[in-house]
Scaffold this motif. Structure first.
Motif, PDB file in Angstrom:
ATOM      1  N   GLU A  49       0.774  -1.300   0.085  1.00 41.23           N
ATOM      2  CA  GLU A  49       0.087   0.237  -0.132  1.00 41.23           C
ATOM      3  C   GLU A  49       0.653   1.220  -0.091  1.00 41.23           C
ATOM      4  O   GLU A  49       0.281   2.396  -0.776  1.00 41.23           O
ATOM      5  CB  GLU A  49      -0.838  -0.199   0.958  1.00 41.23           C
ATOM      6  CG  GLU A  49      -2.206  -0.645   0.811  1.00 41.23           C
ATOM      7  CD  GLU A  49      -1.980  -2.142   1.466  1.00 41.23           C
ATOM      8  OE1 GLU A  49      -0.853  -2.400   1.436  1.00 41.23           O
ATOM      9  OE2 GLU A  49      -2.797  -3.113   0.967  1.00 41.23           O
ATOM     10  N   VAL A  50       2.084   1.121   0.872  1.00 44.39           N
ATOM     11  CA  VAL A  50       3.314   2.652   0.879  1.00 44.39           C
ATOM     12  C   VAL A  50       3.780   2.644  -0.305  1.00 44.39           C
ATOM     13  O   VAL A  50       3.580   4.171  -0.444  1.00 44.39           O
ATOM     14  CB  VAL A  50       3.594   2.446   2.329  1.00 44.39           C
ATOM     15  CG1 VAL A  50       5.056   3.581   1.958  1.00 44.39           C
ATOM     16  CG2 VAL A  50       3.627   2.082   3.820  1.00 44.39           C
ATOM     17  N   ARG A 101      -5.997  -0.225   9.126  1.00 45.23           N
ATOM     18  CA  ARG A 101      -4.097  -0.473   9.341  1.00 45.23           C
ATOM     19  C   ARG A 101      -3.865   0.269   8.881  1.00 45.23           C
ATOM     20  O   ARG A 101      -2.776   0.725   9.369  1.00 45.23           O
ATOM     21  CB  ARG A 101      -4.420  -2.227   9.491  1.00 45.23           C
ATOM     22  CG  ARG A 101      -5.021  -2.824  11.062  1.00 45.23           C
ATOM     23  CD  ARG A 101      -5.194  -4.080  10.346  1.00 45.23           C
ATOM     24  NE  ARG A 101      -5.618  -5.170  11.229  1.00 45.23           N
ATOM     25  CZ  ARG A 101      -4.650  -5.791  12.146  1.00 45.23           C
ATOM     26  NH1 ARG A 101      -3.558  -5.235  12.646  1.00 45.23           N
ATOM     27  NH2 ARG A 101      -5.023  -6.636  13.341  1.00 45.23           N
ATOM     28  N   HIS A 102      -3.971  -0.008   7.643  1.00 44.96           N
ATOM     29  CA  HIS A 102      -3.502   0.430   6.724  1.00 44.96           C
ATOM     30  C   HIS A 102      -3.315   2.341   6.635  1.00 44.96           C
ATOM     31  O   HIS A 102      -2.601   3.177   6.155  1.00 44.96           O
ATOM     32  CB  HIS A 102      -3.133   0.093   5.311  1.00 44.96           C
ATOM     33  CG  HIS A 102      -3.053  -1.627   5.071  1.00 44.96           C
ATOM     34  ND1 HIS A 102      -3.896  -2.351   4.706  1.00 44.96           N
ATOM     35  CD2 HIS A 102      -1.784  -1.967   5.340  1.00 44.96           C
ATOM     36  CE1 HIS A 102      -3.295  -3.504   4.240  1.00 44.96           C
ATOM     37  NE2 HIS A 102      -1.868  -3.814   5.067  1.00 44.96           N
ATOM     38  N   THR A 152      -3.296   3.947   8.741  1.00 46.65           N
ATOM     39  CA  THR A 152      -1.889   4.912   9.782  1.00 46.65           C
ATOM     40  C   THR A 152      -0.771   4.735   9.276  1.00 46.65           C
ATOM     41  O   THR A 152      -0.052   4.897  10.061  1.00 46.65           O
ATOM     42  CB  THR A 152      -2.119   3.815  11.205  1.00 46.65           C
ATOM     43  OG1 THR A 152      -1.604   2.745  11.504  1.00 46.65           O
ATOM     44  CG2 THR A 152      -3.997   4.032  11.853  1.00 46.65           C
ATOM     45  N   VAL A 153      -0.638   4.109   8.543  1.00 46.10           N
ATOM     46  CA  VAL A 153       0.690   3.947   7.550  1.00 46.10           C
ATOM     47  C   VAL A 153       1.179   5.039   6.372  1.00 46.10           C
ATOM     48  O   VAL A 153       1.593   5.262   6.546  1.00 46.10           O
ATOM     49  CB  VAL A 153       1.351   3.035   7.469  1.00 46.10           C
ATOM     50  CG1 VAL A 153       1.274   1.954   9.184  1.00 46.10           C
ATOM     51  CG2 VAL A 153       1.165   2.158   6.446  1.00 46.10           C
ATOM     52  N   ILE A 180       2.809   8.043   6.430  1.00 45.37           N
ATOM     53  CA  ILE A 180       4.074   8.390   6.397  1.00 45.37           C
ATOM     54  C   ILE A 180       5.085   8.859   4.997  1.00 45.37           C
ATOM     55  O   ILE A 180       5.735   8.989   5.218  1.00 45.37           O
ATOM     56  CB  ILE A 180       4.984   6.985   6.597  1.00 45.37           C
ATOM     57  CG1 ILE A 180       4.846   6.373   7.923  1.00 45.37           C
ATOM     58  CG2 ILE A 180       6.480   6.647   6.421  1.00 45.37           C
ATOM     59  CD1 ILE A 180       4.544   5.068   8.817  1.00 45.37           C
ATOM     60  N   VAL A 181       4.221   8.758   4.127  1.00 44.61           N
ATOM     61  CA  VAL A 181       4.730   8.556   2.429  1.00 44.61           C
ATOM     62  C   VAL A 181       4.076   9.886   2.408  1.00 44.61           C
ATOM     63  O   VAL A 181       4.354  10.428   0.514  1.00 44.61           O
ATOM     64  CB  VAL A 181       5.345   7.774   1.694  1.00 44.61           C
ATOM     65  CG1 VAL A 181       5.859   7.167   1.829  1.00 44.61           C
ATOM     66  CG2 VAL A 181       3.616   7.003   1.421  1.00 44.61           C
ATOM     67  N   LEU A 206       2.494  10.973  12.979  1.00 43.92           N
ATOM     68  CA  LEU A 206       3.926   9.811  13.841  1.00 43.92           C
ATOM     69  C   LEU A 206       5.390   9.785  13.356  1.00 43.92           C
ATOM     70  O   LEU A 206       6.015  10.343  13.885  1.00 43.92           O
ATOM     71  CB  LEU A 206       3.154   8.042  13.332  1.00 43.92           C
ATOM     72  CG  LEU A 206       3.717   7.212  14.748  1.00 43.92           C
ATOM     73  CD1 LEU A 206       3.615   7.363  15.785  1.00 43.92           C
ATOM     74  CD2 LEU A 206       4.082   5.685  13.993  1.00 43.92           C
TER      75      LEU A 206
END
Lengths: 269, 266, 275
Positions: free
Chosen positions: B126-127, B211-212, B214-215, B218-219, B228
């Motif tokens: 996903e990222v 879940r995803h 929340t990450v 980052i990008v 975060l």
């Protein structure tokens, strides 16, 4: 004739009773409200959508042709990505067995150890691999070690949860028989329980390994080693032809690991 | 009882067929371990220093700092919105994809194209997808929304296609025999057979999207992830601890909700 | 090989003395109600009774797989009910148990299952590495031979037939060199012919090793053929305790309730020679 049918039988037929319809409607309204709320509050700049297709076409155009000369450069990080996934999974495998025994209702020594086991499961599973990566980079510095630990930290909960479920479903009979020989508790777990959950343990570990190869491909974004760093760097330098090479490489290792994992799991069952 | 002296040695039969093969597997495993650890460039000194740093880090994380709760709540809400919106968009998009990727409903070229899209889409994390949407749509939750919607479409489309391929042919044939159109056949013959499983899968995907969500930040694709990673890079560890706890709570809640709904549906 | 651990000499008191043994399950079901009997010499004792009469509970209360509510169980004078977990494990090593569903660990080999009877005597590491003392290994091979499974030591347990699996179950119990055998419905999962073979094997082994055996059994005919003594349970109480030959229709009616028993009771003789 038709008139007699009409008088004897109702002409209206509904698939659902009024109550069922009401519940159905309530769900639909709830979903609609969730949809409106979630989209409206996101503050979407619709103008971006207008030229998105042109942008995408432009991007693809700039990616072609891939610069294959970049391939030797990424070979090592590519191998490193697989190492991170494999070693992380191996660490998780070793740790997950005792934690699974703690967290399974029928093997937990007492309520307290069970709660500890469950807490480890929830904690490990609630934090994404890449967030674990952030944390371990802060502790151990950038590099593959942080990546291995991140993979292990996330996978432990995953493995232990499924193994704990298998332990709870294990056949009581052999366990009782081993208890009756006067074996110690640990021996009962070793001889009576472990062989019963072995297929689940191996199967989930192999399955998790292939998920972890995919996860490791992005750990580099937070500095936790692997191919991700090179992907991120290439994108930031607008080196789109390199990006395509990296993406192809990732595609290759992920599909290959999926095939290997499926093959092994097929052979087990 | 036979008089032949019983052997006093016994080894369990090798797991991998023959003793030689068993030893070979062990040798390979150990060889791999040595090779991988040796080539990983692990900075031992830095790693050892990490144990001290870990203590320091946890000391600075406690107590978690919830003072900037407005920032925290904003990020969490954005993540949640992304998760819900993307699931809904993903469900809608997954229907045509699922039909296209079902061998028993689609013509060969459509089937091959749809399967190709699914394989490619599933491969990338996903990222990685998020980076591209950020490049196309700029920083912010839209990129995250589209990322998760795309990933959901692929995931749900694959599950739907597999369900459709596994349906019983009889009812479909029967509906087709009444002279129904393709759409009618789908609604009456196919949909009832796949709907309940697909609903369950959707709820599961909502959980995964939480879940995803929340990450991907980052990008730069919106949500709490950005907050975060920013707090980590500013060594703002007590705030990071607060965010981590909130994420863990949200994810655990999402999993509980997903389990609850799926249990009730049975 | 039969080194039956010198039974009566080991301690003061009879081999097995059960007194006032009761078990009330959490739901309030009274499964055993003041069961009292003694086994003074090596003999095969069949415990009969209808389903739910408490047979299985009784046998499991002896090695405390089920915790008795009150009463005492003495093995050569040692009260098993009052033992600490550690002492209980030591005592369990002296009692072999054979189960209805065989209860083998399916994914392990026959040898591993047989050797698991020695777990109480080896450490965790030895169990993990499958390093059993040479004497145990030799003994295991001898037992395999004795129960008719010579050469099958490396088969996986789930590759065997029902009768063979029960032979492994018997082997595991013998491996403990027990002072007492507890046998729970050994034949209920087997066909009639295999059932007789298994019962005969248990009987012969018990005699050979001078080990008393307590056998739960459904089949009254089998009980009469192979037991020296019969204990009848009804509603958790002992309603009959006597020689196998003393089983009359009246006795069976007290144990099981009204039924025409004349065809069930055996007329002796009937034993074909050892197969």
């Amino acid at each position: 004739m038709s008139s007699t049918v009409a008088t004897r039988y109702p002409e209206v037929w509904r698939k659902r009773t009024p109550r069922e319809s009401a519940i159905q409607w309530a769900w639909m309204v709830a979903v609609a409200v969730a949809a409106v709320w979630s989209v409206s509050a996101l503050d979407i700049e619709w103008a971006f959508f207008l030229d998105a297709h042109e942008q995408a076409a432009d991007l693809i155009d700039r990616m072609w042709p891939p610069s294959w000369s970049y391939l030797p450069v990424i070979l090592e990080p590519l191998v490193e990505t697989i190492h991170i996934a494999t070693l992380g999974t191996a660490v998780a495998l070793v740790l997950s067995v005792p934690i699974a025994f703690l967290a399974a209702r029928n093997t937990a020594a007492n309520g307290f150890t069970w709660a500890v086991g469950r807490a480890i499961l929830v904690g490990s599973r609630s934090v994404n691999t890449i967030i674990w990566g952030l944390l371990f980079v802060a502790i151990f510095g950038p590099g593959p070690l942080a990546g291995i630990l991140a993979v292990a930290a996330r996978s432990v909960g995953f493995l232990a949860k499924l193994v704990a479920e298998a332990i709870e479903e294990a056949d009581r009979g052999p366990i009782e028989a081993i208890e009756a020989t006067g074996a110690s508790t640990l021996q009962v777990y070793l001889v009576g329980v472990l062989p019963q959950v072995m297929p689940v343990l191996i199967g989930t570990t192999v399955y998790r390994w292939d998920i972890n190869v995919r996860e490791s491909s992005v750990l580099g974004f937070v500095g936790a080693g692997g191919i991700g760093l090179y992907l991120y760097a290439s994108i930031n330098q607008f080196a789109w032809q390199q990006v395509l090479v990296v993406l192809s490489a990732i595609l290759l290792i992920v599909i290959a690991s999926e095939a290997v994992s499926a093959w092994i799991r097929g052979r087990i069952s | 009882m036979s008089a032949v002296a019983a052997p006093t040695r016994w080894r369990p039969p090798p797991f991998f067929g023959t003793r030689t093969r068993q030893n070979l597997v062990w040798a390979l495993a150990i060889g791999y371990l040595v090779w991988s650890v040796a080539t990983l460039h692990i900075d031992t000194k830095r790693a050892l220093a990490g144990f001290g740093r870990a203590l320091d880090l946890f000391a600075r994380m406690i107590p978690p700092d919830f003072m900037r709760w407005e920032l925290l709540v904003k990020g969490m809400v954005e993540s949640l919105q992304m998760a819900i919106a993307s699931t809904l968009v993903g469900v809608v998009l997954s229907v045509p994809l699922g039909i296209a990727a079902a061998r028993n409903l689609s013509p060969k070229p459509v089937y091959v194209a749809a399967r190709g899209l699914i394989v490619a889409g599933r491969t990338f994390h996903e990222v990685i997808i998020a980076i591209f949407f950020v490049k196309l749509f700029g920083f912010g939750p839209v990129a995250g929304l589209l990322t998760l919607a795309f990933a959901s479409m692929i995931f749900l489309g694959k599950m739907l296609a597999e369900d459709i391929e596994n349906i019983r042919e009889g009812p479909v044939e029967a509906i087709r025999a009444t002279g129904a159109s393709f759409g009618q056949v789908f609604v009456y013959g196919v949909l009832p057979q796949v709907l309940s499983r697909q609903t369950g899968t959707t709820i599961y995907r909502l959980d995964a999207n939480v879940r995803h969500s929340t990450v991907v930040g980052i990008v730069g694709a919106g949500g709490i992830g950005h907050t975060l990673s920013a707090s980590f890079s500013r060594y703002d560890y007590d705030f990071a601890a607060a965010i981590l706890l909130s994420i863990a709570a949200l994810v655990a809640l999402g999993e509980w909700f997903s389990d609850w709904v799926r249990r009730r549906m049975r | 090989m039969a080194t039956a651990a010198a039974p009566a000499a080991a301690g003061a008191g009879p081999l097995l003395a059960i007194e006032g043994l009761s078990k009330v399950y959490p739901g309030g079901t009274r499964a055993l109600d003041g069961v009292t009997f003694r086994v003074e010499r090596p003999e095969v004792v069949a415990i009969i009774g209808s389903s739910g009469a408490g047979k299985s509970t009784l046998i499991r209360c002896i090695n405390r797989l089920v915790e008795p509510t009150s009463g005492s169980v003495r093995l050569s004078g040692l009260d098993l009910v009052s033992l600490s977990p550690r002492e209980l494990r030591a005592a369990r090593r002296r009692i072999g148990m054979i189960f209805q569903e065989f209860n083998l660990v399916d994914r392990l080999t026959v040898m591993e299952n047989i050797l698991s009877g020695r777990l109480g005597a080896v450490g965790f590491l030895a169990a993990w590495l499958r390093r059993y003392p040479p004497r145990d290994v030799a003994n295991a091979f001898a037992i395999l031979d004795r129960v008719g499974l010579a050469g099958r030591h490396d088969s996986r347990a789930d590759a065997l037939s029902g009768g063979q699996r029960q032979r492994v179950g018997i082997g595991r119990a013998l491996m403990q060199e027990p002072e007492l055998l507890l046998v729970d419905e050994p034949t209920a999962s087997l066909d009639p012919k295999t059932a007789r073979q298994i019962m005969r094997l248990i009987r012969t082994l018990a005699e050979e090793r001078a080990t008393p055996a307590l056998v739960n059994i459904h089949d009254v005919g089998l009980a009469q053929s192979f037991a020296d003594r019969i204990i009848g349970l009804q509603g958790g109480r002992v309603v009959f305790d006597g020689a196998a030959s003393g089983l009359t229709p009246e006795v069976l009616t007290t144990i099981y309730g009204d039924e025409d028993w004349s065809r069930t009771i055996r007329k002796d003789e009937d034993e074909e020679p050892e197969a």
